[in-house]
Design a protein around this motif. Structure first.
Motif, PDB file in Angstrom:
ATOM      1  N   VAL A  86       0.833  -1.201   0.000  1.00  0.00           N
ATOM      2  CA  VAL A  86       0.000   0.000   0.000  1.00  0.00           C
ATOM      3  C   VAL A  86       0.874   1.261   0.000  1.00  0.00           C
ATOM      4  O   VAL A  86       0.601   2.225  -0.733  1.00  0.00           O
ATOM      5  CB  VAL A  86      -0.954   0.005   1.207  1.00  0.00           C
ATOM      6  N   VAL A  87       1.945   1.279   0.804  1.00  0.00           N
ATOM      7  CA  VAL A  87       2.847   2.433   0.840  1.00  0.00           C
ATOM      8  C   VAL A  87       3.487   2.648  -0.526  1.00  0.00           C
ATOM      9  O   VAL A  87       3.620   3.778  -1.003  1.00  0.00           O
ATOM     10  CB  VAL A  87       3.923   2.237   1.931  1.00  0.00           C
ATOM     11  N   GLU A  88       3.866   1.564  -1.192  1.00  0.00           N
ATOM     12  CA  GLU A  88       4.473   1.678  -2.517  1.00  0.00           C
ATOM     13  C   GLU A  88       3.486   2.264  -3.522  1.00  0.00           C
ATOM     14  O   GLU A  88       3.843   3.117  -4.344  1.00  0.00           O
ATOM     15  CB  GLU A  88       4.938   0.306  -2.990  1.00  0.00           C
ATOM     16  N   ILE A  89       2.236   1.821  -3.462  1.00  0.00           N
ATOM     17  CA  ILE A  89       1.208   2.348  -4.370  1.00  0.00           C
ATOM     18  C   ILE A  89       1.030   3.845  -4.165  1.00  0.00           C
ATOM     19  O   ILE A  89       0.974   4.628  -5.121  1.00  0.00           O
ATOM     20  CB  ILE A  89      -0.127   1.610  -4.152  1.00  0.00           C
ATOM     21  N   ALA A  90       0.950   4.286  -2.899  1.00  0.00           N
ATOM     22  CA  ALA A  90       0.738   5.706  -2.598  1.00  0.00           C
ATOM     23  C   ALA A  90       1.943   6.545  -3.015  1.00  0.00           C
ATOM     24  O   ALA A  90       1.796   7.636  -3.587  1.00  0.00           O
ATOM     25  CB  ALA A  90       0.446   5.883  -1.110  1.00  0.00           C
ATOM     26  N   GLU A  91       3.145   6.063  -2.747  1.00  0.00           N
ATOM     27  CA  GLU A  91       4.343   6.834  -3.094  1.00  0.00           C
ATOM     28  C   GLU A  91       4.513   6.934  -4.600  1.00  0.00           C
ATOM     29  O   GLU A  91       4.910   7.990  -5.123  1.00  0.00           O
ATOM     30  CB  GLU A  91       5.572   6.185  -2.454  1.00  0.00           C
ATOM     31  N   ARG A  92       4.225   5.868  -5.323  1.00  0.00           N
ATOM     32  CA  ARG A  92       4.328   5.922  -6.778  1.00  0.00           C
ATOM     33  C   ARG A  92       3.314   6.913  -7.350  1.00  0.00           C
ATOM     34  O   ARG A  92       3.634   7.698  -8.256  1.00  0.00           O
ATOM     35  CB  ARG A  92       4.105   4.538  -7.382  1.00  0.00           C
ATOM     36  N   ALA A  93       2.089   6.893  -6.836  1.00  0.00           N
ATOM     37  CA  ALA A  93       1.066   7.829  -7.301  1.00  0.00           C
ATOM     38  C   ALA A  93       1.476   9.266  -7.006  1.00  0.00           C
ATOM     39  O   ALA A  93       1.280  10.169  -7.832  1.00  0.00           O
ATOM     40  CB  ALA A  93      -0.280   7.511  -6.645  1.00  0.00           C
ATOM     41  N   ASN A  94       2.065   9.504  -5.820  1.00  0.00           N
ATOM     42  CA  ASN A  94       2.488  10.849  -5.442  1.00  0.00           C
ATOM     43  C   ASN A  94       3.603  11.358  -6.363  1.00  0.00           C
ATOM     44  O   ASN A  94       3.618  12.530  -6.760  1.00  0.00           O
ATOM     45  CB  ASN A  94       2.952  10.852  -3.986  1.00  0.00           C
ATOM     46  N   GLU A 123       4.096  10.503  -9.436  1.00  0.00           N
ATOM     47  CA  GLU A 123       3.570  10.699 -10.792  1.00  0.00           C
ATOM     48  C   GLU A 123       2.389  11.650 -10.832  1.00  0.00           C
ATOM     49  O   GLU A 123       1.922  12.014 -11.911  1.00  0.00           O
ATOM     50  CB  GLU A 123       3.152   9.339 -11.368  1.00  0.00           C
ATOM     51  N   GLY A 124       1.888  12.045  -9.643  1.00  0.00           N
ATOM     52  CA  GLY A 124       0.737  12.955  -9.586  1.00  0.00           C
ATOM     53  C   GLY A 124      -0.529  12.328 -10.132  1.00  0.00           C
ATOM     54  O   GLY A 124      -1.317  12.999 -10.811  1.00  0.00           O
ATOM     55  N   LYS A 125      -0.735  11.061  -9.845  1.00  0.00           N
ATOM     56  CA  LYS A 125      -1.883  10.345 -10.395  1.00  0.00           C
ATOM     57  C   LYS A 125      -2.807   9.850  -9.284  1.00  0.00           C
ATOM     58  O   LYS A 125      -2.443   9.775  -8.119  1.00  0.00           O
ATOM     59  CB  LYS A 125      -1.411   9.145 -11.234  1.00  0.00           C
ATOM     60  N   HIS A 126      -3.995   9.507  -9.738  1.00  0.00           N
ATOM     61  CA  HIS A 126      -4.992   8.897  -8.858  1.00  0.00           C
ATOM     62  C   HIS A 126      -4.508   7.508  -8.439  1.00  0.00           C
ATOM     63  O   HIS A 126      -3.818   6.832  -9.196  1.00  0.00           O
ATOM     64  CB  HIS A 126      -6.311   8.799  -9.622  1.00  0.00           C
ATOM     65  N   PHE A 127      -4.878   7.063  -7.229  1.00  0.00           N
ATOM     66  CA  PHE A 127      -4.514   5.707  -6.832  1.00  0.00           C
ATOM     67  C   PHE A 127      -5.672   5.030  -6.109  1.00  0.00           C
ATOM     68  O   PHE A 127      -6.590   5.677  -5.588  1.00  0.00           O
ATOM     69  CB  PHE A 127      -3.243   5.683  -5.964  1.00  0.00           C
ATOM     70  N   GLU A 128      -5.600   3.709  -6.087  1.00  0.00           N
ATOM     71  CA  GLU A 128      -6.630   2.871  -5.472  1.00  0.00           C
ATOM     72  C   GLU A 128      -5.934   1.682  -4.833  1.00  0.00           C
ATOM     73  O   GLU A 128      -4.987   1.125  -5.396  1.00  0.00           O
ATOM     74  CB  GLU A 128      -7.613   2.403  -6.539  1.00  0.00           C
ATOM     75  N   ALA A 129      -6.407   1.278  -3.664  1.00  0.00           N
ATOM     76  CA  ALA A 129      -5.748   0.178  -2.961  1.00  0.00           C
ATOM     77  C   ALA A 129      -6.757  -0.596  -2.117  1.00  0.00           C
ATOM     78  O   ALA A 129      -7.679  -0.013  -1.538  1.00  0.00           O
ATOM     79  CB  ALA A 129      -4.629   0.699  -2.065  1.00  0.00           C
ATOM     80  N   LEU A 188      -9.343   5.158  -1.913  1.00  0.00           N
ATOM     81  CA  LEU A 188      -9.143   5.911  -3.148  1.00  0.00           C
ATOM     82  C   LEU A 188      -8.465   7.225  -2.807  1.00  0.00           C
ATOM     83  O   LEU A 188      -8.798   7.861  -1.797  1.00  0.00           O
ATOM     84  CB  LEU A 188     -10.480   6.189  -3.846  1.00  0.00           C
ATOM     85  N   GLY A 189      -7.516   7.663  -3.634  1.00  0.00           N
ATOM     86  CA  GLY A 189      -6.834   8.937  -3.433  1.00  0.00           C
ATOM     87  C   GLY A 189      -6.820   9.743  -4.724  1.00  0.00           C
ATOM     88  O   GLY A 189      -6.549   9.198  -5.804  1.00  0.00           O
ATOM     89  N   HIS A 190      -7.101  11.058  -4.619  1.00  0.00           N
ATOM     90  CA  HIS A 190      -7.155  11.929  -5.798  1.00  0.00           C
ATOM     91  C   HIS A 190      -6.211  13.110  -5.594  1.00  0.00           C
ATOM     92  O   HIS A 190      -6.270  13.787  -4.558  1.00  0.00           O
ATOM     93  CB  HIS A 190      -8.580  12.439  -6.014  1.00  0.00           C
ATOM     94  N   PRO A 191      -5.315  13.401  -6.552  1.00  0.00           N
ATOM     95  CA  PRO A 191      -4.357  14.500  -6.387  1.00  0.00           C
ATOM     96  C   PRO A 191      -5.032  15.866  -6.542  1.00  0.00           C
ATOM     97  O   PRO A 191      -5.937  16.039  -7.355  1.00  0.00           O
ATOM     98  CB  PRO A 191      -3.349  14.252  -7.516  1.00  0.00           C
ATOM     99  N   VAL A 192      -4.556  16.859  -5.770  1.00  0.00           N
ATOM    100  CA  VAL A 192      -5.056  18.240  -5.842  1.00  0.00           C
ATOM    101  C   VAL A 192      -3.870  19.140  -6.200  1.00  0.00           C
ATOM    102  O   VAL A 192      -2.821  19.097  -5.531  1.00  0.00           O
ATOM    103  CB  VAL A 192      -5.677  18.688  -4.502  1.00  0.00           C
ATOM    104  N   PHE A 193      -4.021  19.968  -7.243  1.00  0.00           N
ATOM    105  CA  PHE A 193      -2.954  20.848  -7.720  1.00  0.00           C
ATOM    106  C   PHE A 193      -3.350  22.304  -7.497  1.00  0.00           C
ATOM    107  O   PHE A 193      -4.541  22.656  -7.529  1.00  0.00           O
ATOM    108  CB  PHE A 193      -2.691  20.612  -9.207  1.00  0.00           C
ATOM    109  N   ASN A 194      -2.333  23.178  -7.269  1.00  0.00           N
ATOM    110  CA  ASN A 194      -2.607  24.609  -7.149  1.00  0.00           C
ATOM    111  C   ASN A 194      -2.612  25.250  -8.525  1.00  0.00           C
ATOM    112  O   ASN A 194      -2.458  24.570  -9.557  1.00  0.00           O
ATOM    113  CB  ASN A 194      -1.595  25.287  -6.215  1.00  0.00           C
ATOM    114  N   ALA A 195      -2.755  26.607  -8.564  1.00  0.00           N
ATOM    115  CA  ALA A 195      -2.832  27.324  -9.838  1.00  0.00           C
ATOM    116  C   ALA A 195      -1.559  27.167 -10.652  1.00  0.00           C
ATOM    117  O   ALA A 195      -1.585  27.256 -11.898  1.00  0.00           O
ATOM    118  CB  ALA A 195      -3.132  28.801  -9.580  1.00  0.00           C
ATOM    119  N   GLU A 200      -1.749  18.286  -2.304  1.00  0.00           N
ATOM    120  CA  GLU A 200      -2.144  17.253  -1.360  1.00  0.00           C
ATOM    121  C   GLU A 200      -2.979  16.212  -2.079  1.00  0.00           C
ATOM    122  O   GLU A 200      -3.299  16.352  -3.267  1.00  0.00           O
ATOM    123  CB  GLU A 200      -2.947  17.844  -0.193  1.00  0.00           C
ATOM    124  N   TYR A 201      -3.343  15.183  -1.336  1.00  0.00           N
ATOM    125  CA  TYR A 201      -4.260  14.165  -1.837  1.00  0.00           C
ATOM    126  C   TYR A 201      -5.523  14.182  -0.990  1.00  0.00           C
ATOM    127  O   TYR A 201      -5.458  14.261   0.244  1.00  0.00           O
ATOM    128  CB  TYR A 201      -3.624  12.768  -1.770  1.00  0.00           C
TER     129      TYR A 201
END
Length: 715
Positions: A242-250, A252-258, A275-282, A288-289
């Motif tokens: 699970v930690v590997e999935i979250a770190e890889r998503a972070n 790459e700035g992508k959505h993740f599921e575990a 489920l985790g969804h990335p949030v970007f600023n302007a 954050e996720y």
């Protein structure tokens, strides 16, 4: 004196504006007019105060000395440039001589004007004009201040109203937000879903909803736990993945599921879908996720139980051994709950004692100790449940009186809670029990109760199927025994006929033997003739041996054995055995056997018994009839089955007897047992066929039966 009086008047007029502070414009105008008349001893005073912003003017009149002033003002307004400067009127008209003065307030009288009249001959003196001007300016300033104050109050009123409206809207919005938060919290609670926010790069938890914290076993009242605390609650086997999935998503700035498990401090295991969804600023930077975590424990457990139930039902359908079925059932249930141990006990045939069924996880010495115990009102959880025929929940074995006689048996193994449900058959009779054990005092959860119900249901199906299979086997054996008795009894009745059938080839063999001896005893032995006679002896003995073998098979008592059987050949063999019986009553046997009839998968002895019963019934029906009696046996193949008919020309059947004759112990013979036809129908039906009877149109009766050829084709 004049100067001192003027100063007093000036001071008096200077104090008046203090009384005008906060007053409305009409009051100011009234006060000015009254002050002028009173302080300057005027006979007439007129005050007009104007709003420079275009508001309405205020006019006040005191005295009557200049009654025509309004007309004079209307006449002279245009001529004096809207009173841009003061105007002295030497005679204002009237009965007495009266002088007047008009003073503008502000440029071009934009602030209004003051008019005064007095009968004094020196009016308006310089002091009068000064005092009038000072009073007018004070009034104009007060008037303007009042106007401004009024506008300010109006603006303040508008601001207060706007603030009140804003506060109401804020309160409404706050209430809406609070309701939304409450709805969201309720929705999360109902759906077992929690929300979270996290800065993955900094490993910082920024938000954890109440349900999310509770899902991980944390107290929401103690604040948001750290990132590391959440990670540590993951099952050790799932944590690295699970930690590997979250770190890889972070990265790459992508959505993740575990999907993973949580292992709580009390040993409880929960299944989670996150489920985790990335949030970007302007600027496009990952801030954050945001995500959710759903408790799918019940769904996962239900799916596992459903899959396990399917496997158990498949084992039951395959007639797997009961011990294997019950052991698999126990393991399926145990796998769903941490620390759970299960067992199945069976009630002995005596209905009083329990027998070991399945308990792969319980200590063997414990299983051995409870095997054979007697059920009763205080026989632990299982024995009491079977005795009462209702569930028994014991939350603490060391305290519950039901376990008093067996506490010493359970205590060494650390068992503290035991819940048992009886396995009841359709009749309500206790067949056994399914029990759940824990090593800490506790009661069953809703999920455990459902699993217990499922287990007892499957246990009942498995046990009843085994009992039904055993009962069916006993019934089959009883039918086989009865059929054997029927064959033996029938063969006993045919003793004379069978003896005749056997005696014929034996007599022929004796004759041929004597002939053979004669040929050999001649002076010149005729070996050729002797050899031919010896060959006839072999044929006669073989024929007798075949008849004895067929009779022996009918007398034999053994297990059923199905094989491919030629029905036409079987008919011919039975005719050979029973021909002598038919000849005793001058009955001829005729066959109409179709060619190329396919073989059937059947037990040869059982089919021989059916043919023997039907042929003998036909012979019995024609014993008392006149000559010309005939028994006809037909065979034909059609539409995947063989149709066999046995027809006689005897007394026939009454219409109401067509079905009765197949009932046990019903007979139309004086010395019949009433079992031949019921046994024959049972045999044919066990082979997938059907047996029935019809009355012939003329005389006699016809018995017909079918046998499927499909089974033979696939054999």
């Amino acid at each position: 004196m004049a100067l001192r009086g003027a100063l007093r008047e000036l001071v008096a007029l200077s104090t008046i504006p203090a009384a005008w502070v906060g007053r409305d414009p009409p009051i100011i105008a009234d006060g000015l007019a009254d002050a002028l008349v009173g302080s300057l001893h005027l006979d007439f005073a007129f005050v007009r105060l104007c709003d420079p912003n275009g508001g309405g003017a205020v006019e006040v009149t005191r005295g009557h000395a200049w009654k025509a002033f309004p007309e004079w003002l209307q006449t002279h307004r245009g001529a004096v440039g809207q009173f841009s400067s003061k105007k002295i009127v030497n005679d204002v008209g009237g009965a007495q001589p009266c002088r007047g003065v008009v003073l503008p307030i502000g440029v071009n009288a934009e602030g209004g004007l003051v008019a005064a009249a007095c009968t004094r001959t020196d009016f308006p003196s310089e002091i009068d004009q000064l005092l009038l001007s000072v009073a007018a300016n004070h009034a104009a300033a007060a008037f303007q201040s009042a106007r401004l104050r009024h506008e300010l109050d109006a603006k303040l009123g508008e601001l207060r109203q706007a603030r009140n409206e804003l506060e109401i809207k804020v309160a409404e919005r706050t209430a809406d937000l609070q309701r939304s938060e409450a709805y969201l919290a309720d929705a999360q609670k109902l759906t077992h879903t929690g929300s979270w926010a996290c800065n993955m790069a900094m490993r910082e938890m920024r938000h954890s909803s109440e349900q999310h914290s509770r899902l991980y076993g944390f107290d929401p009242e103690k604040g948001v736990p750290s990132f590391e605390e959440f990670v540590q609650r993951m099952h050790p086997e799932d944590r690295p993945r699970v930690v590997e999935i979250a770190e890889r998503a972070n990265s790459e700035g992508k959505h993740f599921e575990a999907h993973f498990r949580l292992l709580l401090p009390d040993g409880t295991t929960r299944y989670v879908h996150a489920l985790g969804h990335p949030v970007f600023n302007a600027s496009g930077d990952l801030v954050e996720y945001l995500g959710i975590a759903m408790d799918v424990t019940e769904r996962t457990r239900a799916e596992a139980l459903r899959d396990g139930e399917s496997r158990i039902l498949e084992m039951i359908a395959r007639d797997a051994p009961l011990e294997k079925i019950l052991e698999s059932l126990v393991l399926v249930v145990e796998a769903q709950f941490t620390g759970l141990l299960c067992s199945v006990l069976l009630l002995d045939e005596d209905g009083l004692h329990v027998r070991h069924g399945a308990a792969p996880s319980l200590p063997p010495p414990y299983n051995k100790a409870i095997d054979g115990l007697r059920i009763g009102p205080k026989a632990g959880s299982c024995g009491t449940a079977m005795y009462r025929r209702e569930p028994v929940i014991v939350t603490d074995i060391l305290q519950d009186p039901l376990w008093e006689p067996y506490r010493a048996v359970a205590e060494p193994y650390g068992f503290r809670a035991c819940w048992s449900t009886p396995i009841l058959g359709h009749s309500g009779k206790a067949l056994g029990s399914f029990a759940m054990y824990y090593r800490e005092p506790r009661g069953p959860s809703l999920a455990e109760t459902r699993a217990l119900e499922m287990a007892t249901h499957l246990g009942r199906i498995a046990i009843e199927r085994k009992l039904l299979r055993e009962e069916r086997e006993r019934l089959r054996q009883a039918q086989a025994d009865l059929a054997h008795i029927n064959r033996v009894a029938t063969m006993g009745e045919l003793t004379a006929s069978l003896a005749h059938e056997i005696r014929q080839p034996i007599s022929a063999a004796v004759t041929n033997a004597q002939t053979c001896l004669r040929w050999l005893r001649r002076d010149e032995p005729d070996v050729a003739e002797a050899s031919e006679a010896a060959s006839r002896i072999v044929n006669d003995v073989t024929r007798a041996a075949d008849i004895i073998s067929r009779i022996s098979v009918l007398f034999k008592k053994g297990a059923l054995q199905r094989e491919l059987v030629d029905v036409n050949q079987l008919i011919r063999e039975m005719i050979v055995l029973l021909r002598s019986e038919a000849n005793r009553y001058s009955i001829s046997i005729r066959t109409e056997l179709a060619q190329h009839v396919p073989k059937v998968m059947a037990d040869r002895v059982q089919l021989q018994q059916v043919f023997m019963n039907l042929i003998l019934n036909g012979i019995d029906a024609m014993k008392e009839t006149r000559a010309g009696s005939e028994l006809t046996i037909k065979s034909e193949a059609d539409d995947g089955q063989i149709l066999i008919s046995v027809s006689d020309t005897g007394v026939g059947l009454a219409p109401e007897q067509a079905d009765q004759i197949f009932k046990a112990f019903f007979t139309t013979k004086d010395n019949g047992t009433g079992m031949g036809l019921p046994i024959s129908r049972s045999i044919i039906e066990s082979h997938g066929g059907r047996l029935w009877a019809n009355s012939a149109s003329g005389r006699g009766a016809t018995f017909q039966f079918t046998l499927p050829t499909t089974l033979a084709a696939h054999a």
